[in-house]
Motif scaffolding. Structure first.
Motif, PDB file in Angstrom:
ATOM      1  N   LEU A 131       0.860  -1.285   0.124  1.00  0.00           N
ATOM      2  CA  LEU A 131      -0.067  -0.052   0.108  1.00  0.00           C
ATOM      3  C   LEU A 131       1.147   1.340   0.115  1.00  0.00           C
ATOM      4  N   TYR A 134       2.149   1.687  -3.438  1.00  0.00           N
ATOM      5  CA  TYR A 134       1.054   2.274  -4.224  1.00  0.00           C
ATOM      6  C   TYR A 134       0.640   3.955  -4.171  1.00  0.00           C
ATOM      7  N   LEU A 141      -4.150   6.572  -1.888  1.00  0.00           N
ATOM      8  CA  LEU A 141      -4.462   5.055  -1.760  1.00  0.00           C
ATOM      9  C   LEU A 141      -5.156   4.387  -2.909  1.00  0.00           C
ATOM     10  N   PRO A 142      -4.948   2.975  -2.869  1.00  0.00           N
ATOM     11  CA  PRO A 142      -5.420   2.351  -3.795  1.00  0.00           C
ATOM     12  C   PRO A 142      -7.095   2.150  -3.775  1.00  0.00           C
ATOM     13  N   THR A 146      -9.040  -2.585  -5.704  1.00  0.00           N
ATOM     14  CA  THR A 146      -7.639  -3.025  -5.686  1.00  0.00           C
ATOM     15  C   THR A 146      -7.000  -3.305  -4.650  1.00  0.00           C
ATOM     16  N   ARG A 147      -7.386  -2.743  -3.427  1.00  0.00           N
ATOM     17  CA  ARG A 147      -6.678  -3.224  -2.283  1.00  0.00           C
ATOM     18  C   ARG A 147      -7.271  -4.725  -2.157  1.00  0.00           C
ATOM     19  N   ARG A 148      -8.607  -4.842  -2.199  1.00  0.00           N
ATOM     20  CA  ARG A 148      -8.978  -6.430  -1.992  1.00  0.00           C
ATOM     21  C   ARG A 148      -8.106  -7.445  -2.861  1.00  0.00           C
ATOM     22  N   THR A 151      -4.700  -7.631  -1.508  1.00  0.00           N
ATOM     23  CA  THR A 151      -4.739  -8.486  -0.322  1.00  0.00           C
ATOM     24  C   THR A 151      -4.750  -9.896  -0.456  1.00  0.00           C
TER      25      THR A 151
END
Length: 323
Positions: A131, A134, A141-142, A146-148, A151
């Motif tokens: 993160l 990115y 922040l994404p 995208t974060r999911r 992850t």
């Protein structure tokens, strides 16, 4: 990475000793380094065909890391291909390997030596560096999706490496996933195979280790179905653990020496379950049925620990479970 609702086809990797040496020996020579042309016949089945990466060989080796790190990434990609775990988005794999590299450098600065394996760093540490990378590139922040996705990739890579490439017993891990670890006792056609028990979020530590022992014995002895074991782990994390932490019971499984005081603790727990604090949403409190089930499960847990006091103390390393 396993597709929802479908159990993976397990390869020889699941029947081989769960050590790095044994697992690495299974990987064919052509798959031992994380270098791929994603649209080639041998690689297109494991990679999503992102147009930005077609027609060239891509090296996903984490930079400035011990050589084993690249081989661990390559092992995971090979496993995704052979076990049909799921297709990998090359952009996310590149991002994941960037995070591994940054985390390795951070670990080296903090400890004075490089980690030996990706598993020497936590998945949360890898995600944190992903993160940050990115945010540094994009000045933001994404997005949530995208974060999911990143992850999901980082956690699965880390989990498969932690389970399949170390010699720890299945119950020692903080995530119990039937799709990842075939050593976990299960029914032949387990309908809840896509549910995972997560122990890492259970606090305080004495409760986590007690629940680990309780569920390990209960699953092995077929005292609980898999779905019930998963629900018990959630109960401990969401309710009992939060109550114990909030009321200061941080170090000792013996909540009260006097029976009357102990009854009062459980009375207070039942009252806490009816409060807004016990719910993830203050405007939606737990139902009476949910409260009754939680109190009942908690009583079953403590009864079990009392009945197996000596074994619990030995298994958890917490002497007070034997008091």
């Amino acid at each position: 990475m396993t597709e929802p609702g479908r159990a993976p086809r397990l390869s020889a990797a699941a029947a081989t000793a769960f050590t790095w040496q044994a697992q690495a020996a299974l990987v064919p020579a052509a798959w031992r380094e994380p270098i791929y042309q994603i649209d080639s016949p041998e690689h297109r089945e494991v990679f999503r065909q992102n147009s930005r990466y077609l027609g060239r060989r891509l090296d996903f080796t984490p930079a400035d890391c011990p050589p084993r790190f690249g081989r661990e990434v390559a092992w995971f990609v090979w496993l995704c291909a052979t076990d049909q775990i799921g297709k990998i988005e090359p952009a996310y794999l590149r991002w994941c390997c960037e995070a591994i590299s940054l985390a390795c450098q951070s670990h080296t600065r903090e400890h004075g030596h490089a980690p030996e394996s990706i598993t020497d760093m936590s998945s949360s540490m890898l995600l944190r560096h992903a993160l940050l990378a990115y945010q540094t590139r994009n000045k933001r922040l994404p997005p949530l999706n995208t974060r999911r996705s990143i992850t999901h990739l980082i956690e699965h890579l880390h989990l498969y490496l932690s389970v399949r490439c170390t010699d720890r017993s299945w119950w020692e891990h903080d995530i119990w996933d039937l799709r990842v670890d075939p050593r976990i006792p299960q029914r032949e056609h387990e309908p809840s195979h896509d549910m995972a028990a997560r122990l890492g979020g259970i606090e305080p530590v004495w409760l986590r280790e007690g629940v680990r022992f309780w569920l390990r014995v209960s699953i092995t002895a077929e005292l609980l179905r898999w779905s019930s074991a998963v629900e018990r782990s959630r109960m401990a994390a969401r309710h009992l653990g939060r109550f114990l932490t909030a009321t200061g019971h941080l170090t000792d499984p013996v909540l009260a020496d006097d029976p009357a005081q102990l009854r009062m603790v459980f009375t207070d727990f039942a009252a806490w379950l009816r409060s807004p604090e016990a719910s993830a949403r203050p405007d939606r409190r737990l139902t009476g049925t949910a409260i009754e089930a939680t109190v009942s499960q908690t009583q079953v847990f403590y009864t079990f620990m009392v009945d197996h006091a000596d074994e619990a103390a030995a298994a958890t390393g917490i002497a007070r479970w034997g008091a």
